[in-house]
Design an enzyme around this catalytic site. Structure first.
Site, short mmCIF file in Angstrom:
data_model
loop_
_atom_site.label_atom_id
_atom_site.label_comp_id
_atom_site.label_asym_id
_atom_site.label_seq_id
_atom_site.Cartn_x
_atom_site.Cartn_y
_atom_site.Cartn_z
N THR A 93 0.82 -1.20 0.00
CA THR A 93 0.00 0.00 0.00
C THR A 93 0.86 1.26 0.00
O THR A 93 0.53 2.25 -0.66
CB THR A 93 -0.93 0.00 1.22
OG1 THR A 93 -1.72 -1.21 1.21
CG2 THR A 93 -1.87 1.19 1.21
N GLU A 94 1.97 1.23 0.72
CA GLU A 94 2.83 2.41 0.83
C GLU A 94 3.59 2.72 -0.45
O GLU A 94 3.60 3.85 -0.93
CB GLU A 94 3.83 2.21 1.98
CG GLU A 94 3.22 2.28 3.37
CD GLU A 94 2.86 3.70 3.79
OE1 GLU A 94 3.27 4.65 3.09
OE2 GLU A 94 2.18 3.85 4.81
N SER A 95 4.28 1.72 -1.01
CA SER A 95 5.21 2.00 -2.11
C SER A 95 5.09 1.04 -3.29
O SER A 95 5.78 1.21 -4.29
CB SER A 95 6.65 1.93 -1.60
OG SER A 95 6.97 0.58 -1.24
N TYR A 151 -6.75 4.23 3.39
CA TYR A 151 -5.55 3.45 3.70
C TYR A 151 -5.91 2.26 4.60
O TYR A 151 -5.51 1.12 4.34
CB TYR A 151 -4.54 4.35 4.39
CG TYR A 151 -3.22 3.71 4.73
CD1 TYR A 151 -2.18 3.71 3.81
CD2 TYR A 151 -3.00 3.12 5.97
CE1 TYR A 151 -0.95 3.14 4.12
CE2 TYR A 151 -1.79 2.55 6.28
CZ TYR A 151 -0.77 2.56 5.36
OH TYR A 151 0.45 1.98 5.67
#
Length: 293
Positions: A187-189, A274
């Site tokens: 999800t982040e990168s 998120y």
């Protein structure tokens, strides 16, 4: 001069059956991907897949139908495929065309390759109209299976796979479930070690400078340092919020101060989305406590 509709349908379906016949002759069907399908639907798809592996196509059809009834494009494709091959259900080309065309129109590439640009048919299977949703055997709080995540990792490009495997290796050392760690990094990168956000969050786990300094990360663009720092922070958050995945994820995104201030997931659109993604990938509200390594 174009063919009349009926011959065109027949020709398209014959080609589709031929293509699927080659696939059916293989050892096993393709497994469902680790996707953003709601957890209940993902479990239905995986249950159907396991039934196909056990040569129980009737059970598979029931599971796929339940997923399709709840709006799953993958469920529509898989059920249409069974109707096209006559596996677990009576073969019905019109029903198959309806399901596959709908899935194709909703962006399913494999369904589109089977039916081309044909319009959707007009016959839905009875199970979509009147059937009851099958009971899912899996616990509703069950974490995404290891084998589902492992298939996802193996299918990644080489550089991203290397980063995902680094996360899998290091996560148990911080008493973090590798599946949750992978959900965070995805999800982040999306496993890009050079990722940089407008807020100057860096690397695989998108560490901001304050967090990097807090957990002893000197070079946030070094993949191993970044992952170690991110896992240390995630472990701290899981302890702080007693294993509550939603609160830990919200804090990772918006800071623990905001979670404490709002006494729950903050009312920020970015943070709420998120948290939704993390819970969708991980599938369980509590962090798995029993870890090896």
């Amino acid at each position: 001069m174009s063919l009349p509709r009926a011959p065109r349908l027949l020709a398209a379906l014959l080609l589709a059956v031929s293509a699927l016949g080659v696939q059916a002759a293989g050892a096993e069907p393709e497994a469902p991907a680790w996707s953003e399908e709601p957890p209940a639907i993902a479990r239905l798809l995986e249950s159907g897949y396991r039934a196909e592996l056990k040569r129980q196509p009737g059970v598979a059809a029931a599971e796929y139908c339940a997923a399709a009834r709840d709006g799953s494009v993958e469920g529509q494709y898989r059920l249409g495929r069974l109707y096209l091959m006559g596996q677990g259900v009576a073969r019905d080309n019109q029903v198959a065309l309806t399901l596959l065309s709908i899935a194709a129109q909703r962006g399913h590439e494999k369904a589109a390759s089977l039916v081309g640009g044909l319009a959707a048919g007009e016959r839905l299977p009875d199970c979509l109209l009147t059937g009851a949703t099958p009971v899912v055997a899996a616990d509703v709080n069950e974490v995404v299976p290891h084998e589902v995540v492992e298939r996802f990792v193996k299918a990644l490009p080489a550089d991203k796979r290397r980063h995902a495997q680094l996360v899998q290796k290091l996560a148990p050392r911080f008493k973090v479930d590798p599946r949750l760690a992978l959900a965070i990094v995805r999800t982040e990168s999306n496993f890009d070690a050079a990722a940089r956000s407008p807020k100057n969050a860096l690397g695989l786990m998108q560490l901001i400078p304050d967090t990097a300094e807090r957990f002893g990360v000197r070079d946030a663009l070094d993949p191993e340092q970044n992952v170690r720092g991110g896992l240390a922070y995630l472990r701290w958050l899981l302890s702080q919020f007693k294993g509550d995945v939603a609160l830990a994820a919200a804090a990772y995104n918006a800071g623990e101060g905001n979670v404490l201030r709002y006494k729950g997931v903050p009312p920020f659109a970015e943070t709420q989305e998120y948290v939704r993604r993390i819970l969708t990938f991980y599938r369980a509200p509590r962090h798995a406590e029993t870890l090896k390594g």
